[in-house]
Design an enzyme around this catalytic site. Sequence first.
Site, mmCIF file in Angstrom:
data_model
loop_
_atom_site.group_PDB
_atom_site.id
_atom_site.type_symbol
_atom_site.label_atom_id
_atom_site.label_comp_id
_atom_site.label_asym_id
_atom_site.label_seq_id
_atom_site.Cartn_x
_atom_site.Cartn_y
_atom_site.Cartn_z
ATOM 1 C CB SER A 103 -9.717 -26.345 -34.675
ATOM 2 O OG SER A 103 -10.691 -25.713 -33.881
ATOM 3 C CG ASP A 242 -10.829 -24.426 -30.010
ATOM 4 O OD1 ASP A 242 -10.506 -23.231 -29.820
ATOM 5 O OD2 ASP A 242 -11.234 -24.840 -31.108
ATOM 6 C CG ASP A 244 -8.403 -22.685 -33.662
ATOM 7 O OD1 ASP A 244 -9.205 -23.163 -32.842
ATOM 8 O OD2 ASP A 244 -8.728 -22.334 -34.808
ATOM 9 C CG ASP A 246 -12.175 -21.630 -33.703
ATOM 10 O OD1 ASP A 246 -12.063 -22.538 -32.855
ATOM 11 O OD2 ASP A 246 -12.258 -21.856 -34.924
#
Length: 446
Positions: A103, A242, A244, A246
């Site tokens: 992430s 960010d 990834d 999400d």
Amino acid sequence: MSDKRRYFGTDGVRGKVGQYPITPDFVLKLGWAAGRVLAKQGTRKVIIGKDTRISGYMLESALEAGLAAAGLKATFTGPMPTPAVAYLTQTFRAEAGIVISASHNPYYDNGIKFFSYEGAKLPDDIELAIEAELDKDIECVESAELGKASRMVDAAGRYIEFCKSTFPSKLSLSGLKLVVDCANGATYHIAPNVFRELGAEVIAMGVEPNGLNINDQVGATDVRALQKRVVEEHAHLGLAFDGDGDRIIMVDHLGNKVDGDQIAYIIARDALRRGELKGGVVGTLMTNLGMENGLKQLGIPFVRAAVGDRYVMEKLLEKGWKIGAENSGHVILLDKVTTGDAIVAGLQVLASVVGSEMTLHELAKGMTLYPQVLENVRFAGDNNPLEADAVKAAVSEVEAELGSKGRVLLRKSGTEPLIRVMVEGEDETLVKQSALKIAQAVKDNC
């Protein structure tokens, strides 16, 4: 079966690459263990995506070997946002989705997280069952039953069209100039195209991943470059994702940061204006008091969940509500998606900007943020600094000084070896001093 997790945290299995458990041998076994459990559930098919970390290649291969040994078919998407994998898992009727990502963390970290066939985080009992299988020796299925691997060549196009479908068909982004920061992460080939195809002029940054520069002075965890670029380009606003995809943080035309609390507030208020708000809003223990008060003034119910998007999701399902958020930028919109989706959340704010003919700055002014200071203190070992008498005393002193005009929150991070110290209140100077005072007490007792 023990109900205590050894490997799964609040967001899957995560750590530093090359250190247990983020090693090729462990991830291979994790793939096998997950495959054993998932094979009992149904179709024996999984969708696997990743972000842009260089270690993703290594971990992808390890997962493939483990899943194949358990008899599962793996379909790889390549670099793809986490919510895209959740969406594709649903549309392809796969038994599960797997994302290789850490992430918002630096490139040298990585992790594995799982989604159910419904596109939601795995239930606790499935995670515990996977951990139980990890204690066993690997046993391959019969050769004729070994799993195969394939590549999904049109994953990006499918997800782009899905994102666009969540934006009102009668509206257009024509005339808007947007700066889009993709954190050199998984949205780099997705987000700019979504906004361009809806009519916006897009200035893209953080779209040159090299395996090492993910989240490096770009993206939702560091919006300074975006703030500067928005002002320089005279853009209407900026959006930062960010690594990834999400989390989302936005920036108004003046360069002011608009966080997850404000984003959820704007979306909820717009839904109320349209007569489409279903229930209230779920925040977390970290949610700013200003959001709670702002929603209260609109007559919108608000409750707090524990920190972590999975707990926000649990509370949403419990209440039957549709909007949840963390101030860090996780925004969950259950009438659109099954998990936190930064691009979709950004589109809903843009719909509010276009539909109301107001700027992001004007929309965000509807709520007043209390000064909030967050200090992260790294710790090692099994000791718990939160139990130290000196830390408890420091907290008590600060709470007495803040009175009813502020609050203190200390908690362990669910994804990193950190103690998070949050202090919030009306007096910014006092809030800063208080946060440093408690953080020092924590450091002294680590």
